[in-house]
Every structure is written in structure tokens, then in C-alpha cells.
Design a protein around this motif. Structure first.
Motif, PDB file in Angstrom:
ATOM      1  N   CYS A  84      -2.829 -14.392  -0.475  1.00  0.00           N
ATOM      2  CA  CYS A  84      -2.556 -12.847  -0.317  1.00  0.00           C
ATOM      3  C   CYS A  84      -1.922 -12.796   1.170  1.00  0.00           C
ATOM      4  N   LEU A 125       1.694 -11.230   2.201  1.00  0.00           N
ATOM      5  CA  LEU A 125       1.810 -10.169   2.966  1.00  0.00           C
ATOM      6  C   LEU A 125       2.679 -10.283   4.219  1.00  0.00           C
ATOM      7  N   TRP A 162      -1.535 -12.419  -7.574  1.00  0.00           N
ATOM      8  CA  TRP A 162      -1.888 -11.714  -6.319  1.00  0.00           C
ATOM      9  C   TRP A 162      -0.818 -11.876  -5.147  1.00  0.00           C
ATOM     10  N   TYR A 163      -0.088 -13.049  -5.409  1.00  0.00           N
ATOM     11  CA  TYR A 163       1.050 -13.159  -4.447  1.00  0.00           C
ATOM     12  C   TYR A 163       2.239 -12.300  -4.637  1.00  0.00           C
ATOM     13  N   SER A 220       1.116  -8.927  -3.284  1.00  0.00           N
ATOM     14  CA  SER A 220       0.872  -8.767  -1.805  1.00  0.00           C
ATOM     15  C   SER A 220       2.298  -8.868  -1.154  1.00  0.00           C
ATOM     16  N   LEU A 277       3.547  -5.247  -1.010  1.00  0.00           N
ATOM     17  CA  LEU A 277       2.955  -4.550  -0.223  1.00  0.00           C
ATOM     18  C   LEU A 277       3.291  -4.804   1.215  1.00  0.00           C
ATOM     19  N   GLY A 278       3.469  -6.045   1.411  1.00  0.00           N
ATOM     20  CA  GLY A 278       3.862  -6.487   2.756  1.00  0.00           C
ATOM     21  C   GLY A 278       5.392  -5.883   3.362  1.00  0.00           C
ATOM     22  N   THR A 323      -5.651  -5.094   7.888  1.00  0.00           N
ATOM     23  CA  THR A 323      -6.146  -6.122   7.116  1.00  0.00           C
ATOM     24  C   THR A 323      -6.939  -7.362   7.517  1.00  0.00           C
ATOM     25  N   ALA A 379      -8.965  -4.660  -2.152  1.00  0.00           N
ATOM     26  CA  ALA A 379      -9.604  -6.018  -1.912  1.00  0.00           C
ATOM     27  C   ALA A 379     -10.811  -6.214  -2.794  1.00  0.00           C
TER      28      ALA A 379
END
Length: 205
Positions: A56, A60, A109-110, A113, A116-117, A135, A195
């Protein structure tokens, strides 16, 4: 198009290629301690969670760097990402030593994330840095919790997590030093909830 290919290559390497570390693996020269089957399974689950967290982190930082407008911020994100790659290698090796496996949901998850990043980066560099700092604070606290859960005799895992904790704290301090904005309370809470979902799921899957 060239940049798109580079970023896609980063994603493939993170998800499917063995990670490499410039620094020696913390505790790598220590003999492995005899653990019970239950202890070994539990530690492998914790390391799987930490490996997933590093997946993650790679996504991110990649998303944040793509959207960052400031070259100095991009450099810091890339430096942090390099150290997170080392964490990825350390946790991957420890999982293998324990006879465990990586999370089956790492691609999911990748992707989440990365999005989100990019969103954090879109808000501007100070908020971008604020997201980075928060984070890392939360990851540092999470790693402290894992140190409490590890068997006292498992010094190899303790060395790895201890060094990761030091690195994460430094990343947070760097972001704050560069002018990170403090995130609003509801955003911090939402990050903690997300998380928790990831860590609970990755421990099992």
C-alpha cells in the motif's frame, strides 16, 4: 505515454517481482528461534499484514508523486518509497522463512492505495505531505502494536519491525519539516478505519 509505461512497470514490479534491499535485513545474521506451530502461524500473519502495508505504501507514494507539483516533495516521496521497498523485501523474506504466504488481495490493496495517493496529491503539496505524515504516524503506532504481539523469543522479527518503525517515524518527521498540513480529525479517523479493514483481512487472506 512513456510516463504511463514507467508507472505501470512500477506497479508490476511491486506486485510480482521479488523486492530488493540495499541495507542488510535487520536481524538477518541471527539464528532462527524455534517457535511452536501456533506462534509461527501468528507471526507469519503479522508479517503478511506488514508486507501488505508496504504494498500500500508503494502505491500511495507512487500516486502522490505522480500528482505532486513540487520537485523537492517528489524527491522526498521517492526516497521514502525506496526505503519502503526495503521494508517490502524484509517482510517478504521473513514470511518465506516462516513458511507463510503473501496476501492474496495485494493487487486490490495496491489499486485502492494508488487512487488514494493520487487524490491526496491532487489536493496540493502541503496536504499531500500532511497525508504522508499521518500515514506514517499511524503505521508507526501499528508496528508498535505488533512488537507487543510478537513472541519474546522471536528476535529476528523484532529486529525487522523495530527498524521499520524507526524509518516510518523519520518519514513523518521529514514530511512535517517540509510544511505538512495537519489533517482534520475526521480524515484521520477514516484512515484508521480503512487501515483496520486492511489489516484484519490481510492477516487471514
Amino acid at each position: 505515454m512513456d510516463q504511463l509505461i514507467v508507472e505501470f512497470d512500477k506497479a508490476l514490479r511491486t506486485l510480482f517481482a521479488p523486492a530488493r534491499s540495499v541495507r542488510p535485513v535487520p536481524g538477518g545474521d541471527m539464528p532462527d528461534t524455534l517457535l511452536s506451530d501456533g506462534q509461527r502461524e501468528h507471526v507469519a500473519g503479522l508479517m503478511r499484514v506488514n508486507h501488505c502495508g508496504e504494498i500500500c505504501a508503494q502505491a500511495l507514494y507512487q500516486g502522490q508523486a505522480i500528482m505532486s507539483r513540487d520537485a523537492s516533495v517528489r524527491r522526498e516521496l521517492e526516497q521514502a518509497s525506496n526505503e519502503e521497498t526495503e521494508h517490502l523485501a524484509w517482510t517478504e523474506q521473513r514470511i518465506a522463512e516462516l513458511g507463510g504466504r503473501k496476501s492474496l488481495l495485494n493487487p486490490l490493496w495496491y489499486g485502492g492505495s494508488l487512487a488514494l495517493g493520487m487524490l491526496a496529491g491532487r489536493l496540493g503539496d502541503r496536504w499531500n505531505l500532511g497525508f504522508l505524515a499521518e500515514t506514517e504516524r499511524q503505521v508507526e503506532a501499528h508496528l508498535g502494536g505488533h512488537l507487543d504481539q510478537l513472541p519474546a523469543e522471536d528476535q529476528k522479527s523484532r529486529e525487522i519491525i523495530g527498524q521499520m518503525k524507526v524509518d516510518e517515524a523519520r518519514h513523518a518527521d521529514t514530511a512535517i519539516g517540509l510544511g505538512a498540513h495537519e489533517l482534520p480529525g475526521p480524515v484521520k479517523t477514516a484512515m484508521k478505519l480503512m487501515a483496520r479493514v486492511m489489516t484484519t483481512t490481510a492477516y487471514r487472506l
